[in-house]
Design an enzyme around this catalytic site. Sequence first.
Site, PDB file in Angstrom:
ATOM      1  N   ARG A 117      -8.615  -0.774  -0.300  1.00 19.67           N
ATOM      2  CA  ARG A 117      -8.262   0.519  -0.945  1.00 19.67           C
ATOM      3  C   ARG A 117      -9.280   0.862  -2.023  1.00 19.67           C
ATOM      4  O   ARG A 117      -9.593   1.955  -2.419  1.00 19.67           O
ATOM      5  CB  ARG A 117      -6.932   0.471  -1.257  1.00 19.67           C
ATOM      6  CG  ARG A 117      -6.688   1.681  -2.351  1.00 19.67           C
ATOM      7  CD  ARG A 117      -4.880   1.745  -2.413  1.00 19.67           C
ATOM      8  NE  ARG A 117      -4.364   1.986  -1.221  1.00 19.67           N
ATOM      9  CZ  ARG A 117      -3.025   1.730  -0.453  1.00 19.67           C
ATOM     10  NH1 ARG A 117      -2.557   0.823  -1.500  1.00 19.67           N
ATOM     11  NH2 ARG A 117      -2.783   2.027   0.374  1.00 19.67           N
ATOM     12  N   TYR A 118      -9.541  -0.352  -2.595  1.00 20.62           N
ATOM     13  CA  TYR A 118     -10.338  -0.305  -3.874  1.00 20.62           C
ATOM     14  C   TYR A 118     -11.782  -0.395  -3.473  1.00 20.62           C
ATOM     15  O   TYR A 118     -12.095  -1.283  -2.529  1.00 20.62           O
ATOM     16  CB  TYR A 118      -9.983  -0.869  -4.998  1.00 20.62           C
ATOM     17  CG  TYR A 118      -8.592  -0.707  -5.648  1.00 20.62           C
ATOM     18  CD1 TYR A 118      -8.384   0.443  -6.274  1.00 20.62           C
ATOM     19  CD2 TYR A 118      -7.526  -1.630  -5.295  1.00 20.62           C
ATOM     20  CE1 TYR A 118      -6.966   0.781  -6.639  1.00 20.62           C
ATOM     21  CE2 TYR A 118      -6.238  -1.243  -5.459  1.00 20.62           C
ATOM     22  CZ  TYR A 118      -6.072  -0.005  -6.491  1.00 20.62           C
ATOM     23  OH  TYR A 118      -4.508   0.034  -6.901  1.00 20.62           O
ATOM     24  N   ARG A 121     -12.713  -4.710  -4.196  1.00 19.82           N
ATOM     25  CA  ARG A 121     -11.490  -5.863  -3.797  1.00 19.82           C
ATOM     26  C   ARG A 121     -10.818  -5.309  -2.675  1.00 19.82           C
ATOM     27  O   ARG A 121     -10.646  -4.139  -2.359  1.00 19.82           O
ATOM     28  CB  ARG A 121     -10.874  -5.942  -5.065  1.00 19.82           C
ATOM     29  CG  ARG A 121     -10.396  -4.934  -5.829  1.00 19.82           C
ATOM     30  CD  ARG A 121      -9.843  -4.992  -7.270  1.00 19.82           C
ATOM     31  NE  ARG A 121      -9.028  -4.114  -7.870  1.00 19.82           N
ATOM     32  CZ  ARG A 121      -9.440  -2.754  -8.340  1.00 19.82           C
ATOM     33  NH1 ARG A 121     -10.625  -2.628  -8.018  1.00 19.82           N
ATOM     34  NH2 ARG A 121      -8.587  -2.103  -8.854  1.00 19.82           N
ATOM     35  N   CYS A 130       7.809 -15.650   4.060  1.00 22.28           N
ATOM     36  CA  CYS A 130       8.011 -15.989   2.629  1.00 22.28           C
ATOM     37  C   CYS A 130       8.990 -17.210   2.539  1.00 22.28           C
ATOM     38  O   CYS A 130       9.733 -17.684   3.461  1.00 22.28           O
ATOM     39  CB  CYS A 130       8.592 -14.767   1.833  1.00 22.28           C
ATOM     40  SG  CYS A 130       7.458 -13.384   1.422  1.00 22.28           S
ATOM     41  N   CYS A 134      13.054 -11.028  -0.882  1.00 22.87           N
ATOM     42  CA  CYS A 134      13.413  -9.875  -1.917  1.00 22.87           C
ATOM     43  C   CYS A 134      13.802  -8.727  -1.271  1.00 22.87           C
ATOM     44  O   CYS A 134      13.152  -8.046  -0.142  1.00 22.87           O
ATOM     45  CB  CYS A 134      12.093  -9.464  -2.640  1.00 22.87           C
ATOM     46  SG  CYS A 134      11.287 -10.968  -3.394  1.00 22.87           S
ATOM     47  N   CYS A 137      11.715  -5.649  -0.848  1.00 24.70           N
ATOM     48  CA  CYS A 137      10.150  -5.966  -0.278  1.00 24.70           C
ATOM     49  C   CYS A 137       9.315  -4.724   0.086  1.00 24.70           C
ATOM     50  O   CYS A 137       9.598  -3.848   1.065  1.00 24.70           O
ATOM     51  CB  CYS A 137      10.266  -6.805   0.972  1.00 24.70           C
ATOM     52  SG  CYS A 137       8.596  -7.291   1.548  1.00 24.70           S
ATOM     53  N   ARG A 139       6.689  -4.764   1.810  1.00 23.72           N
ATOM     54  CA  ARG A 139       6.212  -4.833   3.195  1.00 23.72           C
ATOM     55  C   ARG A 139       7.373  -5.308   4.126  1.00 23.72           C
ATOM     56  O   ARG A 139       7.096  -6.057   5.237  1.00 23.72           O
ATOM     57  CB  ARG A 139       5.101  -5.932   2.972  1.00 23.72           C
ATOM     58  CG  ARG A 139       3.862  -5.412   2.724  1.00 23.72           C
ATOM     59  CD  ARG A 139       2.505  -6.030   2.617  1.00 23.72           C
ATOM     60  NE  ARG A 139       1.756  -5.514   1.601  1.00 23.72           N
ATOM     61  CZ  ARG A 139       1.585  -6.199   0.432  1.00 23.72           C
ATOM     62  NH1 ARG A 139       2.002  -7.479   0.174  1.00 23.72           N
ATOM     63  NH2 ARG A 139       0.878  -5.391  -0.473  1.00 23.72           N
ATOM     64  N   ASP A 298       8.874   0.586  -4.922  1.00 25.95           N
ATOM     65  CA  ASP A 298       8.389   1.569  -3.987  1.00 25.95           C
ATOM     66  C   ASP A 298       9.464   2.474  -3.040  1.00 25.95           C
ATOM     67  O   ASP A 298      10.685   1.999  -3.170  1.00 25.95           O
ATOM     68  CB  ASP A 298       7.745   0.892  -3.025  1.00 25.95           C
ATOM     69  CG  ASP A 298       6.119   0.442  -3.886  1.00 25.95           C
ATOM     70  OD1 ASP A 298       5.652   0.990  -4.622  1.00 25.95           O
ATOM     71  OD2 ASP A 298       5.588  -0.804  -3.328  1.00 25.95           O
ATOM     72  N   ASP A 335       2.842   2.511  -7.834  1.00 28.61           N
ATOM     73  CA  ASP A 335       1.743   2.410  -6.705  1.00 28.61           C
ATOM     74  C   ASP A 335       1.930   3.738  -5.852  1.00 28.61           C
ATOM     75  O   ASP A 335       3.116   4.022  -5.255  1.00 28.61           O
ATOM     76  CB  ASP A 335       2.144   1.253  -6.053  1.00 28.61           C
ATOM     77  CG  ASP A 335       0.818   0.751  -5.074  1.00 28.61           C
ATOM     78  OD1 ASP A 335      -0.077   1.504  -5.050  1.00 28.61           O
ATOM     79  OD2 ASP A 335       0.845  -0.649  -4.932  1.00 28.61           O
ATOM     80  N   LYS A 342      -2.625   1.750  -7.381  1.00 27.44           N
ATOM     81  CA  LYS A 342      -1.690   1.538  -8.465  1.00 27.44           C
ATOM     82  C   LYS A 342      -2.180   2.504  -9.692  1.00 27.44           C
ATOM     83  O   LYS A 342      -3.349   2.475 -10.059  1.00 27.44           O
ATOM     84  CB  LYS A 342      -1.944   0.059  -9.226  1.00 27.44           C
ATOM     85  CG  LYS A 342      -1.456  -0.982  -8.007  1.00 27.44           C
ATOM     86  CD  LYS A 342      -1.500  -2.298  -8.691  1.00 27.44           C
ATOM     87  CE  LYS A 342      -1.211  -3.343  -7.439  1.00 27.44           C
ATOM     88  NZ  LYS A 342      -2.271  -3.538  -6.350  1.00 27.44           N
TER      89      LYS A 342
HETATM   90  C1  LIG Z   1      -2.887  -4.313  -5.858  1.00 28.18           C
HETATM   91  C2  LIG Z   1      -3.797  -4.272  -5.186  1.00 28.18           C
HETATM   92  C3  LIG Z   1      -5.023  -4.697  -5.317  1.00 28.18           C
HETATM   93  C4  LIG Z   1      -5.352  -5.565  -6.379  1.00 28.18           C
HETATM   94  O1  LIG Z   1      -5.198  -4.857  -7.656  1.00 28.18           O
HETATM   95  P1  LIG Z   1      -5.939  -5.141  -9.119  1.00 28.18           P
HETATM   96  O2  LIG Z   1      -5.177  -4.060  -9.738  1.00 28.18           O
HETATM   97  O3  LIG Z   1      -6.999  -5.526  -8.958  1.00 28.18           O
HETATM   98  O4  LIG Z   1      -4.884  -6.142  -9.506  1.00 28.18           O
HETATM   99  C5  LIG Z   1      -6.218  -4.718  -4.442  1.00 28.18           C
HETATM  100  N1  LIG Z   1      -5.898  -4.124  -3.162  1.00 28.18           N
HETATM  101  C6  LIG Z   1      -4.455  -3.440  -2.924  1.00 28.18           C
HETATM  102  C7  LIG Z   1      -4.583  -2.705  -1.533  1.00 28.18           C
HETATM  103  C8  LIG Z   1      -3.677  -3.627  -3.780  1.00 28.18           C
HETATM  104  O5  LIG Z   1      -2.502  -3.009  -3.523  1.00 28.18           O
END
Ligand SMILES: *Cc1c(COP(=O)(O)O)cnc(C)c1O
Length: 462
Positions: A117-118, A121, A130, A134, A137, A139, A298, A335, A342
């Site tokens: 998504r980002y 990362r 798990c 929870c 959850c 997911r 969520d 989120d 986020k």
């Molecule tokens: C939470 C998350 C991350 C990591 O986010 P950070 O803000 O760097 O901790 C990376 N990818 C996805 C899809 C996430 O939900």
Amino acid sequence: MDTQPKPTRTCAPKWYDVPDEKWFDWRWQLANRLNSVEELGEVIRLTDSEKQALGAPGLFRVDITPYFASLIDPDDPNCPVRKQVIPTARELEKFESQMEDSLAEDRHSPVPGLVHRYPDRVLFLVTTQCASYCRYCTRSRIVGDPGATFKRSEWDAAIDYLKRTPQVRDVLLSGGDPLTLAPKLLEELLARLREIPHIEIVRIGSRVPVFMPMRIDQDFCDMVQKYHPFWLNIHVNHAREITPELRQACDRLSRAGVPLGNQSVLLAGVNDSVNIQRELVHELVKMRVRPYYLYQCDLVEGSGHLRTTVSRGIEIIEGLRGHTSGFAVPTFCVDGPGGGGKIPVMPNYVISQAPGKIVLRNYEGFLTTYTEPHDYDPHAIDALDAQARKRLEPGQSGVLGLLEGDRLTIEPAGFSETHLRGAEPHRLNVDASKWQPLGIGTPDRPVLKDVQVVEKINHEVE
Ligand SMILES: *Cc1c(COP(=O)(O)O)cnc(C)c1O
């Protein structure tokens, strides 16, 4: 001989006769989890609502380790530990906007289980299992179902994707809980990720230290130390989950050089108060765990009754920031439903602005003025900034791209078409050059140059 002090045992009467060798064996904890009305009824005085939910068809999986079940107050239906893992009939209620995959993770996965998504990362879901489940959850669409877990071929596809995607410098393993994997498999994964030169950081999000602290043995700490820089986020929602066993697990991890963070979910009737959160963050920092995120719950099926308003989260941050150590204050995030990622949300501290002045307020309501320099030249750093800019993701420069002159607008899909109103080209709209802002989005903008660099890197890897 074991010279370690005899570990403390958080244990309900049902298991008093279980010998330490079993109790402190994480595989025994997994094998002896509770999930039925009968088993749970031996440890907790179940309410009618809980019994009804436990018997309901299609209920999201229930499983609770004996250790974690021992933290539940058997006589208090409002016990904050209990509400996290024991369903009530309210879990079966539907609510407006609930979704199966509210964060659109499966839509943003180039490979099953890999959410990219980002720009730099990824979230790598490595298992659906798990130690305990929870009730809220995020997911639950995949978690808990052993039949839905990820295949080796999917791990391979995810690793191939990472190898050919050099802008990814940080991989977050989650699931499910990666620490429920067989230790050999987990190490194999870490080793394969470490072989990829552009992956700088590997991290795990895990609730195993909370559900089953015995998993964090010295062997585990010795193993992860080989894969530094390795970070770990745990998931504690209430100070009652912080036991001598969890403290010992966190201490071991810290000594192994693993930076520890905590992610909490804001839950109605569990931790949705300033004083409960303050106690939680203080207990966390005492064991060297930095509060990282506090999440708005969520919009996921089954979690409706555990949700709060967003304003409650803002109020909690109002009660923490300034009132306690800066490093004890988590970032409160929503989120984004639909896949926005986020989004941090906090009280407003900027009261007003004019050229040269900014008026701010502190946590006490004290208003102050910061006088800005008249001669600040942001361009003085531009050449150095261009050198430092690396691996920019094309198309994901976001609002920063607007500030940097990459483009002038970000438009909703179909924006131009809507505003054309189906018109034919005519003498006033035919020349697109009249909407080209001078100097914005031109090929000599450094941002665009770097986009070309990324495309080149991607190409070279393929
Ligand atoms: C939470 C998350 C991350 C990591 O986010 P950070 O803000 O760097 O901790 C990376 N990818 C996805 C899809 C996430 O939900």
